[in-house]
Write a protein that holds these residues in place. Structure first.
Motif, PDB file in Angstrom:
ATOM      1  N   THR A 130     -64.101 -42.719   0.306  1.00  0.00           N
ATOM      2  CA  THR A 130     -63.850 -44.151   0.188  1.00  0.00           C
ATOM      3  C   THR A 130     -62.430 -44.477   0.604  1.00  0.00           C
ATOM      4  OG1 THR A 130     -65.418 -44.300  -1.655  1.00  0.00           O
ATOM      5  CG2 THR A 130     -63.880 -46.113  -1.395  1.00  0.00           C
ATOM      6  N   ILE A 131     -62.265 -45.607   1.269  1.00  0.00           N
ATOM      7  CA  ILE A 131     -60.952 -46.136   1.604  1.00  0.00           C
ATOM      8  C   ILE A 131     -60.695 -47.345   0.723  1.00  0.00           C
ATOM      9  CG2 ILE A 131     -59.543 -47.231   3.390  1.00  0.00           C
ATOM     10  CD1 ILE A 131     -60.961 -45.638   5.466  1.00  0.00           C
ATOM     11  N   ARG A 132     -59.561 -47.366   0.060  1.00  0.00           N
ATOM     12  CA  ARG A 132     -59.197 -48.527  -0.775  1.00  0.00           C
ATOM     13  C   ARG A 132     -58.115 -49.327  -0.064  1.00  0.00           C
ATOM     14  NH1 ARG A 132     -58.479 -47.834  -7.083  1.00  0.00           N
ATOM     15  NH2 ARG A 132     -60.746 -47.747  -6.770  1.00  0.00           N
ATOM     16  N   LEU A 133     -58.375 -50.639   0.077  1.00  0.00           N
ATOM     17  CA  LEU A 133     -57.439 -51.530   0.748  1.00  0.00           C
ATOM     18  C   LEU A 133     -56.892 -52.545  -0.240  1.00  0.00           C
ATOM     19  CD1 LEU A 133     -60.265 -51.424   2.795  1.00  0.00           C
ATOM     20  CD2 LEU A 133     -58.465 -52.076   4.362  1.00  0.00           C
ATOM     21  N   LEU A 134     -55.696 -53.015   0.056  1.00  0.00           N
ATOM     22  CA  LEU A 134     -55.069 -54.066  -0.734  1.00  0.00           C
ATOM     23  C   LEU A 134     -54.445 -55.068   0.219  1.00  0.00           C
ATOM     24  CD1 LEU A 134     -52.978 -53.781  -3.949  1.00  0.00           C
ATOM     25  CD2 LEU A 134     -52.062 -55.087  -2.036  1.00  0.00           C
ATOM     26  N   THR A 135     -54.819 -56.343   0.089  1.00  0.00           N
ATOM     27  CA  THR A 135     -54.198 -57.412   0.861  1.00  0.00           C
ATOM     28  C   THR A 135     -53.608 -58.410  -0.118  1.00  0.00           C
ATOM     29  OG1 THR A 135     -54.568 -59.189   2.480  1.00  0.00           O
ATOM     30  CG2 THR A 135     -56.421 -58.598   1.055  1.00  0.00           C
ATOM     31  N   PHE A 136     -52.388 -58.890   0.190  1.00  0.00           N
ATOM     32  CA  PHE A 136     -51.658 -59.673  -0.807  1.00  0.00           C
ATOM     33  C   PHE A 136     -50.644 -60.561  -0.082  1.00  0.00           C
ATOM     34  CE2 PHE A 136     -48.975 -59.206  -4.970  1.00  0.00           C
ATOM     35  CZ  PHE A 136     -49.277 -60.517  -5.293  1.00  0.00           C
ATOM     36  N   ASN A 137     -50.748 -61.870  -0.290  1.00  0.00           N
ATOM     37  CA  ASN A 137     -49.711 -62.793   0.158  1.00  0.00           C
ATOM     38  C   ASN A 137     -48.679 -62.875  -0.956  1.00  0.00           C
ATOM     39  OD1 ASN A 137     -48.154 -65.201   0.608  1.00  0.00           O
ATOM     40  ND2 ASN A 137     -49.729 -65.925   1.998  1.00  0.00           N
ATOM     41  N   VAL A 138     -47.504 -62.293  -0.710  1.00  0.00           N
ATOM     42  CA  VAL A 138     -46.512 -62.116  -1.779  1.00  0.00           C
ATOM     43  C   VAL A 138     -45.540 -63.293  -1.885  1.00  0.00           C
ATOM     44  CG1 VAL A 138     -46.648 -59.617  -1.665  1.00  0.00           C
ATOM     45  CG2 VAL A 138     -45.006 -60.820  -0.211  1.00  0.00           C
ATOM     46  N   GLU A 139     -45.684 -64.313  -1.041  1.00  0.00           N
ATOM     47  CA  GLU A 139     -44.852 -65.522  -1.095  1.00  0.00           C
ATOM     48  C   GLU A 139     -43.354 -65.169  -1.077  1.00  0.00           C
ATOM     49  OE1 GLU A 139     -44.805 -69.795  -3.507  1.00  0.00           O
ATOM     50  OE2 GLU A 139     -45.340 -67.953  -4.560  1.00  0.00           O
ATOM     51  N   GLY A 140     -42.994 -64.358  -0.108  1.00  0.00           N
ATOM     52  CA  GLY A 140     -41.609 -63.928   0.020  1.00  0.00           C
ATOM     53  C   GLY A 140     -41.319 -62.619  -0.685  1.00  0.00           C
ATOM     54  N   GLY A 141     -41.947 -62.409  -1.826  1.00  0.00           N
ATOM     55  CA  GLY A 141     -41.817 -61.130  -2.525  1.00  0.00           C
ATOM     56  C   GLY A 141     -40.707 -61.053  -3.538  1.00  0.00           C
ATOM     57  N   LYS A 142     -40.001 -62.159  -3.803  1.00  0.00           N
ATOM     58  CA  LYS A 142     -38.886 -62.096  -4.743  1.00  0.00           C
ATOM     59  C   LYS A 142     -39.360 -61.692  -6.133  1.00  0.00           C
ATOM     60  CE  LYS A 142     -35.064 -64.854  -6.565  1.00  0.00           C
ATOM     61  NZ  LYS A 142     -34.380 -66.183  -6.546  1.00  0.00           N
ATOM     62  N   ASP A 143     -40.476 -62.287  -6.591  1.00  0.00           N
ATOM     63  CA  ASP A 143     -41.015 -61.949  -7.910  1.00  0.00           C
ATOM     64  C   ASP A 143     -41.962 -60.760  -7.846  1.00  0.00           C
ATOM     65  OD1 ASP A 143     -39.644 -64.083  -9.112  1.00  0.00           O
ATOM     66  OD2 ASP A 143     -41.247 -65.488  -8.591  1.00  0.00           O
ATOM     67  N   VAL A 144     -42.709 -60.648  -6.757  1.00  0.00           N
ATOM     68  CA  VAL A 144     -43.705 -59.585  -6.647  1.00  0.00           C
ATOM     69  C   VAL A 144     -43.042 -58.218  -6.532  1.00  0.00           C
ATOM     70  CG1 VAL A 144     -45.587 -58.687  -5.224  1.00  0.00           C
ATOM     71  CG2 VAL A 144     -45.400 -61.149  -5.666  1.00  0.00           C
ATOM     72  N   SER A 145     -41.868 -58.153  -5.890  1.00  0.00           N
ATOM     73  CA  SER A 145     -41.218 -56.862  -5.652  1.00  0.00           C
ATOM     74  C   SER A 145     -40.930 -56.117  -6.956  1.00  0.00           C
ATOM     75  CB  SER A 145     -39.916 -57.068  -4.869  1.00  0.00           C
ATOM     76  OG  SER A 145     -39.026 -57.913  -5.597  1.00  0.00           O
ATOM     77  N   LYS A 146     -40.807 -56.835  -8.065  1.00  0.00           N
ATOM     78  CA  LYS A 146     -40.530 -56.179  -9.342  1.00  0.00           C
ATOM     79  C   LYS A 146     -41.749 -55.417  -9.858  1.00  0.00           C
ATOM     80  CE  LYS A 146     -37.596 -60.155 -10.462  1.00  0.00           C
ATOM     81  NZ  LYS A 146     -37.408 -61.302 -11.404  1.00  0.00           N
ATOM     82  N   HIS A 147     -42.936 -55.825  -9.396  1.00  0.00           N
ATOM     83  CA  HIS A 147     -44.172 -55.230  -9.913  1.00  0.00           C
ATOM     84  C   HIS A 147     -44.939 -54.442  -8.859  1.00  0.00           C
ATOM     85  CE1 HIS A 147     -43.557 -58.037 -13.274  1.00  0.00           C
ATOM     86  NE2 HIS A 147     -43.414 -58.994 -12.360  1.00  0.00           N
ATOM     87  N   LEU A 148     -44.431 -54.421  -7.624  1.00  0.00           N
ATOM     88  CA  LEU A 148     -45.202 -53.823  -6.533  1.00  0.00           C
ATOM     89  C   LEU A 148     -45.388 -52.321  -6.738  1.00  0.00           C
ATOM     90  CD1 LEU A 148     -46.640 -54.416  -3.887  1.00  0.00           C
ATOM     91  CD2 LEU A 148     -44.490 -53.993  -2.687  1.00  0.00           C
ATOM     92  N   ARG A 149     -44.353 -51.628  -7.152  1.00  0.00           N
ATOM     93  CA  ARG A 149     -44.457 -50.172  -7.337  1.00  0.00           C
ATOM     94  C   ARG A 149     -45.493 -49.838  -8.417  1.00  0.00           C
ATOM     95  NH1 ARG A 149     -40.873 -46.076  -5.983  1.00  0.00           N
ATOM     96  NH2 ARG A 149     -41.211 -44.108  -7.107  1.00  0.00           N
ATOM     97  N   GLU A 150     -45.465 -50.568  -9.522  1.00  0.00           N
ATOM     98  CA  GLU A 150     -46.432 -50.330 -10.598  1.00  0.00           C
ATOM     99  C   GLU A 150     -47.851 -50.645 -10.137  1.00  0.00           C
ATOM    100  OE1 GLU A 150     -47.486 -52.065 -15.060  1.00  0.00           O
ATOM    101  OE2 GLU A 150     -45.694 -52.736 -13.992  1.00  0.00           O
ATOM    102  N   LEU A 151     -48.001 -51.725  -9.356  1.00  0.00           N
ATOM    103  CA  LEU A 151     -49.325 -52.109  -8.866  1.00  0.00           C
ATOM    104  C   LEU A 151     -49.907 -51.028  -7.966  1.00  0.00           C
ATOM    105  CD1 LEU A 151     -51.491 -54.401  -8.586  1.00  0.00           C
ATOM    106  CD2 LEU A 151     -50.249 -55.125  -6.535  1.00  0.00           C
ATOM    107  N   VAL A 152     -49.121 -50.517  -7.037  1.00  0.00           N
ATOM    108  CA  VAL A 152     -49.604 -49.492  -6.112  1.00  0.00           C
ATOM    109  C   VAL A 152     -49.883 -48.190  -6.855  1.00  0.00           C
ATOM    110  CG1 VAL A 152     -48.978 -48.102  -4.105  1.00  0.00           C
ATOM    111  CG2 VAL A 152     -48.476 -50.551  -4.134  1.00  0.00           C
ATOM    112  N   ALA A 153     -49.043 -47.839  -7.819  1.00  0.00           N
ATOM    113  CA  ALA A 153     -49.264 -46.602  -8.574  1.00  0.00           C
ATOM    114  C   ALA A 153     -50.544 -46.680  -9.399  1.00  0.00           C
ATOM    115  CB  ALA A 153     -48.063 -46.334  -9.476  1.00  0.00           C
ATOM    116  N   ARG A 154     -50.890 -47.864  -9.897  1.00  0.00           N
ATOM    117  CA  ARG A 154     -52.082 -47.997 -10.737  1.00  0.00           C
ATOM    118  C   ARG A 154     -53.350 -48.074  -9.916  1.00  0.00           C
ATOM    119  NH1 ARG A 154     -54.194 -52.746 -13.042  1.00  0.00           N
ATOM    120  NH2 ARG A 154     -52.288 -53.866 -12.473  1.00  0.00           N
ATOM    121  N   LEU A 155     -53.313 -48.797  -8.779  1.00  0.00           N
ATOM    122  CA  LEU A 155     -54.522 -49.002  -7.976  1.00  0.00           C
ATOM    123  C   LEU A 155     -54.693 -47.940  -6.884  1.00  0.00           C
ATOM    124  CD1 LEU A 155     -54.391 -52.879  -7.539  1.00  0.00           C
ATOM    125  CD2 LEU A 155     -55.667 -51.562  -9.221  1.00  0.00           C
ATOM    126  N   GLN A 156     -53.620 -47.312  -6.459  1.00  0.00           N
ATOM    127  CA  GLN A 156     -53.646 -46.266  -5.444  1.00  0.00           C
ATOM    128  C   GLN A 156     -54.315 -46.708  -4.141  1.00  0.00           C
ATOM    129  OE1 GLN A 156     -55.287 -42.627  -7.045  1.00  0.00           O
ATOM    130  NE2 GLN A 156     -54.219 -42.862  -8.995  1.00  0.00           N
TER     131      GLN A 156
END
Length: 474
Positions: free
Chosen positions: A215-241
């Motif tokens: 299986t291939i897992r994909l993630l698509t996300f409009n981060v709206e610049g990423g100022k707020d998302v960047s704080k949670h991006l590492r945790e999100l990728v580590a959890r969802l892989q």
């Protein structure tokens, strides 16, 4: 006439098509009998069978003689199934037709009832059902050319459920015959209009903690610049892989946060950031000079499309990360100061008057640009050998019911339509607007979707979309 099975002395029996047997006599010959299933049958005395010659043994065909033998267990099952199928094909349509005619007759009677509450409950319920069907047809056929249908496509569609708050209690009290039409109208609103989906793959299952084999897992996300998302991006990728990641409106904070993730290959094109567990073989971007000139006039023309060839363990896969123009550029003159729809209803009365002719012209120009942009992106993304797997992810700024989306992207498979459960609202704006504009699409050669989910809200006006694609034969 009676419906007893035992035929009296000089009478005879008449069998209806549905199987019901009626007893009658010669006084009714030539008349027509209406059965309980709604059909009519002519009353005729059956022709008497000729008497057998004394001493002559009755002729029994081999087929009848064979049938008189005691059947085995399998023969009993086959005979039972045959008779049930015969009953379904001959009797059930008649019964269903009779039930429908009876329901329509009852609705007609209640719509003209002397009871005012009952009469108007039936009439308003039927009118609501008709309006729901008309709204659906307008949405899927004129959502980018007819302004009211466009407002429905890019506005809060759940308001169409509000009449049910009044009609359902009234129907329960005074006219229960309209509960079925109201249920059908509610299904039209929740399903075809609002985009509700139910998949057996995800109705009882959340996102698996690990990626299943093959299986291939994909993630698509409009981060709206990423100022707020960047704080949670590492945790999100580590959890969802996720193994393939596409970010839109990817500013420097999101790009820096993405590059800090381990075991990934990265590439950035304008505000598109792409990451992969496997190396990129090649990269290309769709030419957009013409759309850039149009965008400078203020009518829109984003047209950002990046195309990668990724060398996965199952072979090469084409990954397309895109961000297309929004309908806002054509509808912004109809907006309130607080968003696509005003946050407070009093804002409707405080907005300046609009030049309706100029606003309508701007809306049409924007729709034409978005149509041409989407058409070119769809053709450019899937160019080349049709046997190569192609996966298109990103912020399309088009709901799946949009005529532009259906016209240009219908030949690809929508992962959420095939394996998602719920509304799939990936975009939120203000207290009312919820819409699904972020999609994962695949061609026939690509792995098929076995699960599509929405991720948590992380500070962007979009939510991440996660999809598991399974290679065929795994």
């Amino acid at each position: 006439m009676s419906r007893q099975r035992n035929v009296p002395g000089t009478g005879f029996s008449v069998t209806c098509v549905c199987g019901t047997v009626y007893n009658t006599d010669d006084s009714h010959v030539g008349k027509r009998l209406r059965c309980q299933c709604g059909r009519e049958v002519a009353i005729q005395r059956p022709v008497a069978e000729p008497l057998q010659i004394l001493g002559a043994a009755p002729r029994v065909s081999r087929r009848r003689h064979a049938a008189s033998a005691p059947p085995t267990g399998w023969q009993n099952i086959a005979e039972s199934i045959r008779w049930r199928l015969r009953d379904m094909t001959s009797v059930w349509p008649s019964r269903v037709g009779a039930a429908v005619r009876s329901a329509l007759h009852r609705l007609r009677a209640e719509a003209s009832s002397r009871n005012g509450v009952r009469r108007w409950t039936v009439r308003l319920s039927l009118a609501y059902g008709l309006c729901a069907i008309v709204a659906w047809l307008l949405l899927v056929n004129t959502s980018e050319s007819f302004l009211p249908a466009t407002f429905l496509a890019y506005g809060p569609r759940f308001v169409l459920l509000f009449p049910l708050v009044l009609l359902v209690p009234l129907a329960l009290v005074s006219a229960r015959s309209v509960l079925l039409p109201l249920a059908i109208a509610a299904w039209v609103v929740v399903g075809p209009i609002m985009g509700g989906r139910v998949s057996w793959r995800t109705v009882w299952r959340t996102i698996p903690s690990s990626v299943p084999p093959g299986t291939i897992r994909l993630l698509t996300f409009n981060v709206e610049g990423g100022k707020d998302v960047s704080k949670h991006l590492r945790e999100l990728v580590a959890r969802l892989q996720p193994q393939l990641i596409g970010l839109q409106e990817c500013g420097d904070p999101a790009w820096d946060s993405l590059q800090a993730l381990p075991n990934l290959y990265f590439h950035r094109h304008s505000n598109l950031c792409t990451a992969s567990r496997w190396p990129f073989v090649s990269f290309d971007s769709m030419p957009r000079a013409a759309f850039t000139r149009v965008s400078s006039l203020g009518y829109g023309g984003t047209a950002l499309v990046a195309r990668y060839v990724v060398a996965t363990e199952h072979g090469r896969v084409v990954l397309v990360n895109l961000h297309l123009e929004t309908a806002r550029k054509g509808l912004e003159q109809f907006e309130g100061r607080s968003g696509f729809l005003p946050d407070r209803f009093r804002d409707w009365f405080t907005e300046p008057a609009l030049d309706s002719g100029r606003a309508t012209a701007r809306f049409k120009i924007n729709a034409r640009i978005r149509d041409q942009e989407s058409e070119r992106a769809a053709v450019w993304s899937t160019q080349g050998d049709q046997q190569i797997p192609v996966v298109v992810i990103g912020d399309f700024n088009l709901p799946s019911e949009s005529t532009i989306f259906r016209r240009n992207w219908a030949r690809l498979h929508d992962a959420f339509d095939e394996s998602g459960t719920g509304m799939g609202w990936s975009k939120a704006e203000g207290p009312l607007l919820r819409i699904r504009v972020d999609h994962v699409l695949t061609n026939d050669a690509a792995p098929h979707a076995i699960g599509t989910w929405l991720g948590p809200a992380l500070g962007s006006d979009h939510r991440p979309v996660i999809a598991d694609l399974e290679w065929r034969g795994q």
